[in-house]
Design a protein around this motif. Structure first.
Motif, PDB file in Angstrom:
ATOM      1  N   MET A 199       0.848  -1.186   0.000  1.00 45.69           N
ATOM      2  CA  MET A 199       0.000   0.000   0.000  1.00 45.69           C
ATOM      3  C   MET A 199       0.886   1.239   0.000  1.00 45.69           C
ATOM      4  O   MET A 199       1.792   1.373   0.790  1.00 45.69           O
ATOM      5  N   ALA A 200       0.613   2.176  -0.887  1.00 48.67           N
ATOM      6  CA  ALA A 200       1.444   3.366  -1.037  1.00 48.67           C
ATOM      7  C   ALA A 200       1.000   4.528  -0.178  1.00 48.67           C
ATOM      8  O   ALA A 200       1.765   5.414   0.107  1.00 48.67           O
ATOM      9  N   GLY A 201      -0.254   4.618   0.258  1.00 52.71           N
ATOM     10  CA  GLY A 201      -0.737   5.750   1.035  1.00 52.71           C
ATOM     11  C   GLY A 201      -2.173   5.528   1.445  1.00 52.71           C
ATOM     12  O   GLY A 201      -2.753   4.505   1.134  1.00 52.71           O
ATOM     13  N   GLY A 202      -2.759   6.484   2.143  1.00 54.89           N
ATOM     14  CA  GLY A 202      -4.133   6.310   2.588  1.00 54.89           C
ATOM     15  C   GLY A 202      -4.829   7.626   2.794  1.00 54.89           C
ATOM     16  O   GLY A 202      -4.199   8.675   2.815  1.00 54.89           O
ATOM     17  N   TYR A 203      -6.160   7.574   2.957  1.00 52.99           N
ATOM     18  CA  TYR A 203      -6.975   8.761   3.144  1.00 52.99           C
ATOM     19  C   TYR A 203      -7.907   8.560   4.308  1.00 52.99           C
ATOM     20  O   TYR A 203      -8.309   7.446   4.616  1.00 52.99           O
ATOM     21  N   ASN A 204      -8.251   9.634   4.982  1.00 54.37           N
ATOM     22  CA  ASN A 204      -9.061   9.566   6.192  1.00 54.37           C
ATOM     23  C   ASN A 204     -10.562   9.565   5.929  1.00 54.37           C
ATOM     24  O   ASN A 204     -11.327   9.342   6.840  1.00 54.37           O
ATOM     25  N   SER A 205     -10.985   9.838   4.709  1.00 50.41           N
ATOM     26  CA  SER A 205     -12.415   9.898   4.420  1.00 50.41           C
ATOM     27  C   SER A 205     -12.668   9.676   2.934  1.00 50.41           C
ATOM     28  O   SER A 205     -11.757   9.771   2.113  1.00 50.41           O
ATOM     29  N   GLU A 240     -11.756  12.772   0.991  1.00 51.16           N
ATOM     30  CA  GLU A 240     -10.333  12.885   0.674  1.00 51.16           C
ATOM     31  C   GLU A 240      -9.985  12.005  -0.513  1.00 51.16           C
ATOM     32  O   GLU A 240      -9.180  12.377  -1.357  1.00 51.16           O
ATOM     33  N   LEU A 241     -10.562  10.803  -0.575  1.00 49.29           N
ATOM     34  CA  LEU A 241     -10.317   9.914  -1.707  1.00 49.29           C
ATOM     35  C   LEU A 241     -10.818  10.552  -2.998  1.00 49.29           C
ATOM     36  O   LEU A 241     -10.118  10.540  -4.015  1.00 49.29           O
ATOM     37  N   PHE A 284      -7.697  15.353  -8.152  1.00 52.84           N
ATOM     38  CA  PHE A 284      -6.465  16.140  -8.148  1.00 52.84           C
ATOM     39  C   PHE A 284      -5.307  15.370  -8.780  1.00 52.84           C
ATOM     40  O   PHE A 284      -4.606  15.882  -9.634  1.00 52.84           O
ATOM     41  N   ASP A 285      -5.120  14.106  -8.359  1.00 49.23           N
ATOM     42  CA  ASP A 285      -3.953  13.345  -8.797  1.00 49.23           C
ATOM     43  C   ASP A 285      -4.172  12.579 -10.095  1.00 49.23           C
ATOM     44  O   ASP A 285      -3.246  12.397 -10.873  1.00 49.23           O
ATOM     45  N   CYS A 323      -5.566   3.545  -8.113  1.00 46.35           N
ATOM     46  CA  CYS A 323      -4.228   3.271  -7.576  1.00 46.35           C
ATOM     47  C   CYS A 323      -4.230   2.362  -6.359  1.00 46.35           C
ATOM     48  O   CYS A 323      -3.172   2.007  -5.861  1.00 46.35           O
ATOM     49  N   GLY A 324      -5.405   1.973  -5.851  1.00 51.07           N
ATOM     50  CA  GLY A 324      -5.468   1.011  -4.757  1.00 51.07           C
ATOM     51  C   GLY A 324      -5.179   1.554  -3.376  1.00 51.07           C
ATOM     52  O   GLY A 324      -5.007   0.781  -2.433  1.00 51.07           O
ATOM     53  N   LEU A 325      -5.126   2.878  -3.206  1.00 51.47           N
ATOM     54  CA  LEU A 325      -4.872   3.439  -1.885  1.00 51.47           C
ATOM     55  C   LEU A 325      -6.087   3.247  -0.989  1.00 51.47           C
ATOM     56  O   LEU A 325      -7.230   3.385  -1.429  1.00 51.47           O
ATOM     57  N   ILE A 326      -5.854   2.933   0.261  1.00 52.55           N
ATOM     58  CA  ILE A 326      -6.933   2.691   1.216  1.00 52.55           C
ATOM     59  C   ILE A 326      -7.278   3.980   1.942  1.00 52.55           C
ATOM     60  O   ILE A 326      -6.399   4.749   2.324  1.00 52.55           O
ATOM     61  N   VAL A 327      -8.571   4.201   2.153  1.00 54.87           N
ATOM     62  CA  VAL A 327      -9.040   5.348   2.928  1.00 54.87           C
ATOM     63  C   VAL A 327      -9.025   4.949   4.398  1.00 54.87           C
ATOM     64  O   VAL A 327      -9.662   3.993   4.790  1.00 54.87           O
ATOM     65  N   ARG A 328      -8.288   5.671   5.224  1.00 52.74           N
ATOM     66  CA  ARG A 328      -8.275   5.397   6.664  1.00 52.74           C
ATOM     67  C   ARG A 328      -9.436   6.128   7.304  1.00 52.74           C
ATOM     68  O   ARG A 328      -9.679   7.286   7.018  1.00 52.74           O
TER      69      ARG A 328
END
Length: 181
Positions: free
Chosen positions: A1-7, A10-11, A17-18, A88-93
């Motif tokens: 996992m490369a990073g995560g988001y809180n909500s 945010e995702l 944005f990205d 990109c598979g990033l998980i939202v925290r």
């Protein structure tokens, strides 16, 4: 996992944005925004008569805008689950307090890899954000944006009592005004 988001919000901002390249930039101070709502709220804040509505979370005492408050409370109740970005598979925290990213210099931990990258610059002295007026370098874009105000004369923060303007929130906070200045 490369990073995560809180909500989920945010995702969504991350995707726009990205992955879609969407950006909103304030003409007054140069600050970039990932979504139109936060951009509009920010530009409204430059108006000396603007009073931002704020709500305090009864669980953790965090102060939030009305739009953020409802989503934030759902994080406490568990109504918002982990969400994964399809691109990109990033998980939202979801307000778990998980901090999987550790600084290899000082062992301080972070919830988001992007925050760790910014933090590491404290140790490496890397300054990738360069002022176009004087070539001074900064570790974070937000610091550059504040610095540029020295050159442009922009003072977006103001005292609601005397309307005196300041170029940083910190200077406004230190300004003690109980009546006409």
């Amino acid at each position: 996992m490369a990073g995560g988001y809180n909500s989920k919000g945010e995702l969504d901002r991350h995707c726009k944005f990205d992955h879609e390249g969407l950006r909103y930039t304030c003409d007054i101070c140069g600050k970039d925004f990932k979504d139109k709502y936060h951009f509009k709220t920010h530009t409204d804040s430059h108006n000396p008569n603007y009073n931002k509505p704020e709500f305090t979370c009864s669980v953790c005492q965090k102060v939030l805008s009305m739009k953020s408050y409802d989503r934030h409370m759902k994080m406490h109740t568990g109504e918002i689950e982990n969400i994964i970005c399809d691109i990109c598979g990033l998980i939202v925290r979801t307000h778990t307090g998980e901090k999987p990213y550790e600084c290899d210099f000082c062992n301080k931990r972070f919830a988001r890899n992007e925050t760790l990258v910014d933090h590491r610059r404290v140790h490496t002295k890397e300054r990738p954000y360069i002022c176009s007026y004087c070539n001074k370098g900064f570790t974070q874009k937000s610091a550059l944006n504040v610095h540029v105000r020295i050159h442009t004369g922009v003072r977006p923060h103001y005292c609601t009592v005397c309307l005196k303007k300041f170029n940083t929130k910190s200077l406004l906070k230190h300004h003690k005004c109980s009546g006409p200045c």
